[in-house]
Design a protein around this motif. Structure first.
Motif, PDB file in Angstrom:
ATOM      1  N   THR A 183       0.846  -1.195   0.000  1.00  0.00           N
ATOM      2  CA  THR A 183       0.000   0.000   0.000  1.00  0.00           C
ATOM      3  C   THR A 183       0.880   1.243   0.000  1.00  0.00           C
ATOM      4  O   THR A 183       1.968   1.253   0.570  1.00  0.00           O
ATOM      5  N   THR A 184       0.388   2.297  -0.656  1.00  0.00           N
ATOM      6  CA  THR A 184       1.184   3.512  -0.801  1.00  0.00           C
ATOM      7  C   THR A 184       0.374   4.735  -0.377  1.00  0.00           C
ATOM      8  O   THR A 184      -0.851   4.702  -0.317  1.00  0.00           O
ATOM      9  N   THR A 185       1.090   5.825  -0.106  1.00  0.00           N
ATOM     10  CA  THR A 185       0.436   7.048   0.375  1.00  0.00           C
ATOM     11  C   THR A 185       1.296   8.259   0.072  1.00  0.00           C
ATOM     12  O   THR A 185       2.510   8.154  -0.085  1.00  0.00           O
ATOM     13  N   PHE A 186       0.658   9.426  -0.014  1.00  0.00           N
ATOM     14  CA  PHE A 186       1.386  10.690  -0.058  1.00  0.00           C
ATOM     15  C   PHE A 186       1.600  11.226   1.353  1.00  0.00           C
ATOM     16  O   PHE A 186       2.429  12.085   1.586  1.00  0.00           O
ATOM     17  N   ASN A 187       0.836  10.719   2.288  1.00  0.00           N
ATOM     18  CA  ASN A 187       0.870  11.228   3.661  1.00  0.00           C
ATOM     19  C   ASN A 187       2.119  10.735   4.375  1.00  0.00           C
ATOM     20  O   ASN A 187       2.443   9.550   4.331  1.00  0.00           O
ATOM     21  N   GLU A 188       2.813  11.655   5.055  1.00  0.00           N
ATOM     22  CA  GLU A 188       4.000  11.255   5.803  1.00  0.00           C
ATOM     23  C   GLU A 188       3.645  10.490   7.075  1.00  0.00           C
ATOM     24  O   GLU A 188       4.498   9.839   7.687  1.00  0.00           O
ATOM     25  N   LEU A 189       2.366  10.535   7.488  1.00  0.00           N
ATOM     26  CA  LEU A 189       1.945   9.882   8.728  1.00  0.00           C
ATOM     27  C   LEU A 189       1.630   8.415   8.463  1.00  0.00           C
ATOM     28  O   LEU A 189       0.480   8.024   8.290  1.00  0.00           O
ATOM     29  N   THR A 190       2.663   7.586   8.410  1.00  0.00           N
ATOM     30  CA  THR A 190       2.478   6.166   8.110  1.00  0.00           C
ATOM     31  C   THR A 190       2.725   5.266   9.314  1.00  0.00           C
ATOM     32  O   THR A 190       2.378   4.090   9.281  1.00  0.00           O
ATOM     33  N   ASN A 191       3.311   5.811  10.375  1.00  0.00           N
ATOM     34  CA  ASN A 191       3.702   4.966  11.504  1.00  0.00           C
ATOM     35  C   ASN A 191       2.514   4.305  12.187  1.00  0.00           C
ATOM     36  O   ASN A 191       2.608   3.166  12.645  1.00  0.00           O
ATOM     37  N   LEU A 192       1.380   5.001  12.263  1.00  0.00           N
ATOM     38  CA  LEU A 192       0.248   4.441  12.996  1.00  0.00           C
ATOM     39  C   LEU A 192      -0.321   3.221  12.283  1.00  0.00           C
ATOM     40  O   LEU A 192      -0.644   2.217  12.928  1.00  0.00           O
ATOM     41  N   SER A 193      -0.444   3.281  10.975  1.00  0.00           N
ATOM     42  CA  SER A 193      -0.934   2.121  10.212  1.00  0.00           C
ATOM     43  C   SER A 193       0.009   0.933  10.386  1.00  0.00           C
ATOM     44  O   SER A 193      -0.433  -0.211  10.540  1.00  0.00           O
ATOM     45  N   ARG A 194       1.296   1.209  10.377  1.00  0.00           N
ATOM     46  CA  ARG A 194       2.272   0.130  10.555  1.00  0.00           C
ATOM     47  C   ARG A 194       2.181  -0.455  11.961  1.00  0.00           C
ATOM     48  O   ARG A 194       2.303  -1.674  12.145  1.00  0.00           O
TER      49      ARG A 194
END
Length: 253
Positions: A183-194
């Protein structure tokens, strides 16, 4: 005059990209339009001043629309079908975590027969829907810092709260899907999903097949951390096979 026309044309193209992808990054736009970061930032500032987008750290996002989590507009039939299929994976007394998003929240109304459900979320919208369910799940909130762009709670406090629990399942959305990466995103806030994925026994991604057409640079969650992808029947065979090759079960609705 030529420079002014070029600026107007570029800015129109930027607005079109924001509408199409919901988020864009300065880095991406700089490379695509072969110009400087300073120029792109000026473009974004001007477009925000004209009410055409919202600035955010590192880029811009689309203005809230009828698809925003903050509205009560009916969720699309495709998202409802994905939600129904995802809800069928939930067993009685499961402990689940649900990420923010209109696709993930679509599973809730289809989980009303599940008994003894415990749900944690970082979304106020999802939390409100949980409180309306007849089977009265136990609701847990992550806490954290409110992010106005994703309409969700984020940050270190939310991550620490998640790590204090173990979940049977995590239900996550996606801005984009990359058949090779995840999965990919433009959002820098990825830590919570991980973190949601790390504390869950089974990770289910809920995303429409059109997300495969979005070329988004930032990896959010690698396929090796995903167990199931629930998507629609429009996914092409080649993409389905490539995703399945990562030991991901693909459920089509």
């Amino acid at each position: 005059m030529v420079q002014k026309r070029n600026t107007q044309s570029r800015r129109r193209a930027i607005v079109e990209k924001v509408i199409a992808f919901q988020e864009v990054s300065v880095e991406q736009l700089k490379d695509e339009f072969n110009t400087s970061e300073v120029t792109i930032r000026k473009d974004l500032s001007a477009l925000e001043a004209n009410g055409l987008l919202l600035r955010k750290y590192g880029g811009a996002v689309a203005l809230p629309t009828e698809s925003s989590e903050l509205t009560n507009t009916e969720v699309s039939k495709t998202k409802q079908a994905i939600g129904k299929a995802a809800a069928a994976l939930i067993k009685d007394h499961n402990r689940i975590v649900i990420d923010s998003g209109s696709t993930t929240s679509a599973l809730l109304e289809h989980a009303q027969t599940v008994r003894g459900l415990v749900v944690m979320t970082n979304s106020i919208s999802v939390a409100n829907r949980i409180l309306e369910l007849e089977n009265e799940p136990t609701l847990l909130m992550t806490g954290g810092t409110w992010d106005a762009q994703s309409h969700s709670l984020q940050g270190q406090f939310a991550e620490n709260m998640l790590r204090a629990y173990n979940f049977d399942q995590a239900f996550l959305g996606a801005s984009g899907l990359d058949v090779e990466r995840g999965t990919t995103t433009f959002n820098e806030l990825t830590n919570l999903s991980r973190t949601m994925a790390n504390v869950s026994q089974q990770v289910i991604v809920m995303a429409e097949s059109e997300k495969l057409d979005r070329k988004i640079p930032n990896l959010e969650l690698a396929w090796e951390h995903i167990d199931i992808l629930v998507t629609d029947a429009d996914i092409n065979i080649d993409s389905e096979q490539k995703i399945a090759a990562h030991n991901v079960q693909v459920i089509k609705v």
